[in-house]
Design a protein around this motif. Structure first.
Motif, PDB file in Angstrom:
ATOM      1  N   ALA A 114       0.864  -1.187   0.000  1.00  0.00           N
ATOM      2  CA  ALA A 114       0.000   0.000   0.000  1.00  0.00           C
ATOM      3  C   ALA A 114       0.891   1.224   0.000  1.00  0.00           C
ATOM      4  CB  ALA A 114      -0.917  -0.002   1.217  1.00  0.00           C
ATOM      5  N   GLU A 115       0.567   2.182  -0.854  1.00  0.00           N
ATOM      6  CA  GLU A 115       1.393   3.389  -0.956  1.00  0.00           C
ATOM      7  C   GLU A 115       0.555   4.529  -1.512  1.00  0.00           C
ATOM      8  OE1 GLU A 115       3.800   5.768  -0.195  1.00  0.00           O
ATOM      9  OE2 GLU A 115       5.062   3.961  -0.209  1.00  0.00           O
ATOM     10  N   HIS A 116       0.644   5.702  -0.856  1.00  0.00           N
ATOM     11  CA  HIS A 116      -0.065   6.876  -1.349  1.00  0.00           C
ATOM     12  C   HIS A 116       0.740   7.641  -2.389  1.00  0.00           C
ATOM     13  CE1 HIS A 116      -3.716   6.847   0.970  1.00  0.00           C
ATOM     14  NE2 HIS A 116      -3.071   6.722   2.103  1.00  0.00           N
ATOM     15  N   ARG A 117       2.050   7.576  -2.329  1.00  0.00           N
ATOM     16  CA  ARG A 117       2.871   8.305  -3.293  1.00  0.00           C
ATOM     17  C   ARG A 117       3.023   7.465  -4.556  1.00  0.00           C
ATOM     18  NH1 ARG A 117       7.311  11.340   0.642  1.00  0.00           N
ATOM     19  NH2 ARG A 117       5.730  12.365   1.923  1.00  0.00           N
ATOM     20  N   LEU A 118       1.937   7.435  -5.323  1.00  0.00           N
ATOM     21  CA  LEU A 118       1.881   6.560  -6.489  1.00  0.00           C
ATOM     22  C   LEU A 118       2.903   6.939  -7.541  1.00  0.00           C
ATOM     23  CD1 LEU A 118      -1.992   6.198  -6.921  1.00  0.00           C
ATOM     24  CD2 LEU A 118      -0.420   4.816  -5.571  1.00  0.00           C
ATOM     25  N   GLU A 119       3.289   8.219  -7.589  1.00  0.00           N
ATOM     26  CA  GLU A 119       4.269   8.635  -8.595  1.00  0.00           C
ATOM     27  C   GLU A 119       5.578   7.880  -8.437  1.00  0.00           C
ATOM     28  OE1 GLU A 119       4.490  11.580  -5.136  1.00  0.00           O
ATOM     29  OE2 GLU A 119       2.911  10.633  -6.330  1.00  0.00           O
ATOM     30  N   ARG A 120       5.846   7.343  -7.248  1.00  0.00           N
ATOM     31  CA  ARG A 120       7.078   6.604  -7.018  1.00  0.00           C
ATOM     32  C   ARG A 120       6.982   5.144  -7.439  1.00  0.00           C
ATOM     33  NH1 ARG A 120       9.244   8.384  -0.981  1.00  0.00           N
ATOM     34  NH2 ARG A 120       9.981  10.467  -1.550  1.00  0.00           N
ATOM     35  N   VAL A 121       5.812   4.543  -7.333  1.00  0.00           N
ATOM     36  CA  VAL A 121       5.747   3.085  -7.360  1.00  0.00           C
ATOM     37  C   VAL A 121       4.892   2.496  -8.470  1.00  0.00           C
ATOM     38  CG1 VAL A 121       6.156   2.937  -4.882  1.00  0.00           C
ATOM     39  CG2 VAL A 121       3.817   3.039  -5.717  1.00  0.00           C
ATOM     40  N   VAL A 122       3.999   3.271  -9.069  1.00  0.00           N
ATOM     41  CA  VAL A 122       3.004   2.647  -9.942  1.00  0.00           C
ATOM     42  C   VAL A 122       3.635   1.983 -11.162  1.00  0.00           C
ATOM     43  CG1 VAL A 122       2.527   4.734 -11.311  1.00  0.00           C
ATOM     44  CG2 VAL A 122       0.737   3.009 -10.986  1.00  0.00           C
ATOM     45  N   GLN A 123       4.767   2.504 -11.644  1.00  0.00           N
ATOM     46  CA  GLN A 123       5.387   1.909 -12.830  1.00  0.00           C
ATOM     47  C   GLN A 123       5.977   0.536 -12.556  1.00  0.00           C
ATOM     48  OE1 GLN A 123       6.399   4.663 -11.266  1.00  0.00           O
ATOM     49  NE2 GLN A 123       8.610   5.004 -11.432  1.00  0.00           N
ATOM     50  N   TYR A 124       6.125   0.177 -11.273  1.00  0.00           N
ATOM     51  CA  TYR A 124       6.683  -1.127 -10.927  1.00  0.00           C
ATOM     52  C   TYR A 124       5.605  -2.184 -10.687  1.00  0.00           C
ATOM     53  CZ  TYR A 124      10.766   1.801  -9.985  1.00  0.00           C
ATOM     54  OH  TYR A 124      11.790   2.702 -10.093  1.00  0.00           O
ATOM     55  N   ALA A 125       4.355  -1.791 -10.649  1.00  0.00           N
ATOM     56  CA  ALA A 125       3.281  -2.709 -10.262  1.00  0.00           C
ATOM     57  C   ALA A 125       2.890  -3.625 -11.415  1.00  0.00           C
ATOM     58  CB  ALA A 125       2.065  -1.923  -9.792  1.00  0.00           C
ATOM     59  N   ASP A 126       2.694  -4.906 -11.099  1.00  0.00           N
ATOM     60  CA  ASP A 126       2.131  -5.847 -12.077  1.00  0.00           C
ATOM     61  C   ASP A 126       0.610  -5.749 -12.089  1.00  0.00           C
ATOM     62  OD1 ASP A 126       4.621  -7.251 -12.914  1.00  0.00           O
ATOM     63  OD2 ASP A 126       4.680  -7.793 -10.794  1.00  0.00           O
ATOM     64  N   GLN A 127       0.026  -5.567 -10.919  1.00  0.00           N
ATOM     65  CA  GLN A 127      -1.416  -5.401 -10.802  1.00  0.00           C
ATOM     66  C   GLN A 127      -1.718  -4.326  -9.761  1.00  0.00           C
ATOM     67  OE1 GLN A 127      -4.116  -8.937 -11.264  1.00  0.00           O
ATOM     68  NE2 GLN A 127      -2.346 -10.025 -10.460  1.00  0.00           N
ATOM     69  N   VAL A 128      -2.922  -3.788  -9.829  1.00  0.00           N
ATOM     70  CA  VAL A 128      -3.408  -2.817  -8.852  1.00  0.00           C
ATOM     71  C   VAL A 128      -4.676  -3.358  -8.227  1.00  0.00           C
ATOM     72  CG1 VAL A 128      -4.548  -0.570  -8.620  1.00  0.00           C
ATOM     73  CG2 VAL A 128      -2.359  -0.738  -9.802  1.00  0.00           C
ATOM     74  N   LEU A 129      -4.747  -3.298  -6.908  1.00  0.00           N
ATOM     75  CA  LEU A 129      -5.961  -3.633  -6.172  1.00  0.00           C
ATOM     76  C   LEU A 129      -6.496  -2.322  -5.605  1.00  0.00           C
ATOM     77  CD1 LEU A 129      -7.906  -5.790  -5.115  1.00  0.00           C
ATOM     78  CD2 LEU A 129      -6.396  -6.094  -3.146  1.00  0.00           C
ATOM     79  N   LEU A 130      -7.662  -1.916  -6.074  1.00  0.00           N
ATOM     80  CA  LEU A 130      -8.214  -0.604  -5.763  1.00  0.00           C
ATOM     81  C   LEU A 130      -9.374  -0.722  -4.797  1.00  0.00           C
ATOM     82  CD1 LEU A 130      -8.636   2.457  -6.249  1.00  0.00           C
ATOM     83  CD2 LEU A 130      -9.905   1.855  -8.323  1.00  0.00           C
ATOM     84  N   LEU A 131      -9.282   0.002  -3.688  1.00  0.00           N
ATOM     85  CA  LEU A 131     -10.374   0.133  -2.735  1.00  0.00           C
ATOM     86  C   LEU A 131     -10.883   1.563  -2.821  1.00  0.00           C
ATOM     87  CD1 LEU A 131      -8.842  -1.557   0.444  1.00  0.00           C
ATOM     88  CD2 LEU A 131      -9.996  -2.643  -1.465  1.00  0.00           C
ATOM     89  N   ALA A 132     -12.158   1.728  -3.158  1.00  0.00           N
ATOM     90  CA  ALA A 132     -12.701   3.075  -3.309  1.00  0.00           C
ATOM     91  C   ALA A 132     -14.208   3.015  -3.256  1.00  0.00           C
ATOM     92  CB  ALA A 132     -12.237   3.691  -4.635  1.00  0.00           C
ATOM     93  N   PRO A 133     -14.869   4.155  -3.001  1.00  0.00           N
ATOM     94  CA  PRO A 133     -16.335   4.187  -3.006  1.00  0.00           C
ATOM     95  C   PRO A 133     -16.896   3.720  -4.338  1.00  0.00           C
ATOM     96  CG  PRO A 133     -15.451   6.195  -2.051  1.00  0.00           C
ATOM     97  CD  PRO A 133     -14.282   5.437  -2.611  1.00  0.00           C
ATOM     98  N   GLU A 134     -18.031   3.047  -4.294  1.00  0.00           N
ATOM     99  CA  GLU A 134     -18.635   2.460  -5.490  1.00  0.00           C
ATOM    100  C   GLU A 134     -18.878   3.493  -6.579  1.00  0.00           C
ATOM    101  OE1 GLU A 134     -19.656  -0.448  -7.869  1.00  0.00           O
ATOM    102  OE2 GLU A 134     -19.344  -0.936  -5.766  1.00  0.00           O
ATOM    103  N   GLU A 135     -19.307   4.701  -6.188  1.00  0.00           N
ATOM    104  CA  GLU A 135     -19.632   5.708  -7.200  1.00  0.00           C
ATOM    105  C   GLU A 135     -18.399   6.167  -7.964  1.00  0.00           C
ATOM    106  OE1 GLU A 135     -19.270   7.714  -3.140  1.00  0.00           O
ATOM    107  OE2 GLU A 135     -20.222   5.940  -4.014  1.00  0.00           O
TER     108      GLU A 135
END
Length: 580
Positions: A198-219
């Motif tokens: 889990a990381e809030h500073r996505l600019e640092r880590v998102v390019q390394y991710a194979d998959q993303v698991l997203l938790l967010a409001p349905e809307e």
């Protein structure tokens, strides 16, 4: 490797689940990035993998979590220790020994590994994380970022099959964060380790991710493409899929994705490199905005090639992205530091530091972990007596001023917000803050509602996420409206929406004449908010100047937009949006 089967968690007495229903499978040898707004349940979900939820936190775990075939409902954390390594948001809560080397060895000792194996793995980990020079240091003497690296190293030495990391780079400077992420990449690619992070500073880590698991409001997720690898559960709001597909609809997104959407790029870029390859036409569209402009400070002409061109652009465009310029330049400074040197425990923490801070000015302190940023804030707040030199705040010497009087002139929000929290409910904290500041009843609660929409009065501060606790502590300090506001890593644990609310509030305070000092590794926050940047190295200033000059002169501290659109001087997506 990790399977979530209709998983949700309900805490005792709670009316709603602590996280949405999660139904997903994470295969071996992949890095899965867990994202979502602050308070969405990310830390709770990570706890279900290690067994900390519900064995130590209480509450009820619905559904089933299996790790390497072991059911976490029937296996307690100690029975999962050989396959799951966990690092939480607070590294101090993780340590059980006194020195760095002992901490790296402790987990292996608990598992009964041979001494020769332990020695080899400790040396490997010291080298991997750049900790060799700290091996004999007491953990309590380390900076927050150094402690974070030790915490990560302590769970790497037993060679677990699964690593669970809760904001592993939040306290690290950009170069140190890159080192840690490079280590995680090697573990995933070379050893087949499964990483859930889990990381809030996505600019640092998102390019390394194979998959993303997203938790967010349905809307917020109504437009998730039907081709996502894991179809949404009709009862839940967790989504597992390709990073680019989910970030296109996620409520939390890094600047590179925001810029890609603004420019109409498809698919959206996840890295600076991908974005730069497509940025040529965008630079052409932006070029007309970089014609010569009058510099408001001198009246001289400024061109796009000038190092001050970003400042000239901000003056022309009136960009809200960078906030107001200092309102009372030339007036008596609110704070002054003159040739400050501070020696603590025979270590020179600060050396020959001089700076002046005026009303309405926002100053960012940057530099490597252990460079002296927090020490300088604490000295301004009167916690340390200078070894030599002078420090004045509001015409007073901080360490000689009674705390009750000093609080009317300076407020400090520390890295650990729990240091300011002692009551059993949010409402109690707010009432106490109003009384201490002699403010109108409800002042603190109004600030909390602004920074933390939807937080109940009856919520216990310990039940808040790290970012939510920080926002509560900030509200308590802001209730007194101190002329000088000191913030130590103010965006740690905050999602992008919460950071935007914080930036808006701090801009308003600066416009009213408050001076703000930020000690931060968040280069995106600095680009959005700071008028001026001071870079510290080994306690001594090595750079001091306008934000656009300092951050663009070093790749380590440049924001994503600056890297993508260089040599043009844009720093933020907001600037680009306004220009277009």
């Amino acid at each position: 490797m990790i399977t979530f089967d209709q998983v949700t968690v309900v805490h005792d007495g709670a009316k709603v689940p602590a996280l949405p229903m999660v139904d997903a499978h994470l295969p071996e040898g992949e890095l899965c990035l867990l994202i979502g707004p602050s308070g969405a349940g990310k830390s709770t979900l990570l706890g279900t993998v290690s067994g900390l939820v519900p064995h130590f936190t209480g509450g009820t775990l619905h559904g089933r979590v299996t790790v390497a075939g072991r059911d976490t409902r029937t296996h307690k954390p100690r029975e999962l220790a050989d396959v799951v390594g966990t690092v939480g948001q607070d590294p101090l809560a993780h340590f059980v020994t006194d020195t760095v080397e002992d901490e790296l060895a402790y987990g292996m000792e608990s598992l009964g590994l041979p001494p020769g194996t332990m020695r080899r793995r400790v040396e490997e980990t010291l080298d991997l994380l750049g900790l060799n020079e700290l091996r004999d240091r007491p953990i309590t003497s380390l900076s927050g970022g150094q402690q974070q690296r030790v915490a990560i190293g302590s769970v790497l030495t037993p060679h677990p099959k699964v690593l669970v990391l809760d904001e592993p780079t939040s306290a690290l400077d950009p170069p140190a964060a890159e080192e840690v992420l490079a280590v995680l990449q090697r573990l995933v690619h070379d050893l087949g380790t499964t990483v859930l992070m889990a990381e809030h500073r996505l600019e640092r880590v998102v390019q390394y991710a194979d998959q993303v698991l997203l938790l967010a409001p349905e809307e917020e997720l109504s437009n998730v493409p039907p081709s996502s690898p894991s179809p949404p559960s009709p009862r839940g709001t967790a989504r597992l899929g390709e990073p680019a597909a989910l970030l296109a609809v996620s409520p939390v997104r890094p600047p590179v994705v925001e810029l890609g959407e603004l420019a109409g790029w498809d698919p959206l870029p996840l890295s600076v490199r991908d974005a730069r390859r497509r940025a040529g036409p965008l630079r052409e569209r932006l070029a007309p905005r970089l014609s010569p402009a009058a510099n408001p400070g001198t009246g001289a002409a400024t061109t796009a090639a000038s190092p001050r061109s970003a400042a000239a652009f901000r003056f022309r465009a009136g960009s809200a992205a960078t906030g107001p310029q200092p309102a009372t330049q030339g007036a008596r400074p609110l704070a002054e530091v003159s040739r400050l040197t501070l020696v603590r425990s025979r270590v020179t923490a600060l050396h020959n530091v001089s700076l002046s801070l005026g009303a309405g000015e926002t100053l960012a302190l940057m530099g490597r972990n252990g460079a002296g940023k927090s020490t300088l804030l604490n000295t301004l707040a009167g916690m340390y007596k200078p070894t030599s030199g002078e420090v004045t705040v509001g015409g007073r010497t901080p360490h000689r001023t009674r705390p009750a009087e000093l609080l009317r002139h300076v407020g400090l929000v520390p890295q650990e917000p729990r240091d300011l929290l002692y009551a059993d409910t949010v409402a109690h904290e707010c009432r106490a803050a109003d009384a201490d500041a002699e403010a109108e009843p409800g002042t603190c609660r109004a600030l909390v509602s602004r920074l933390l929409p939807g937080i109940s009065d009856t919520t216990h501060p310990r039940d808040l996420s790290e970012g939510q606790r920080l926002a509560l502590a900030l509200s308590i300090i802001l209730t007194a409206r101190p002329p000088l506001l000191l913030l130590d890593e103010p965006t740690r644990g905050l999602d992008y929406a919460a950071k935007d609310r914080l930036v808006t509030l701090l801009r308003e305070l600066a416009a009213r004449g408050h001076a703000i000092v930020l000690a931060t590794h968040d280069v995106e926050l600095v680009a959005e908010l700071a008028h001026r940047v001071v870079v510290l190295a080994q306690g001594e200033p090595v750079a001091d100047g306008p934000t656009d000059e300092v951050v663009t002169s070093s790749p380590a501290y440049a924001p994503q937009v600056s890297k993508i659109l260089a040599p043009q001087p844009w720093l933020t997506v907001s600037q680009v949006r306004e220009a277009l």
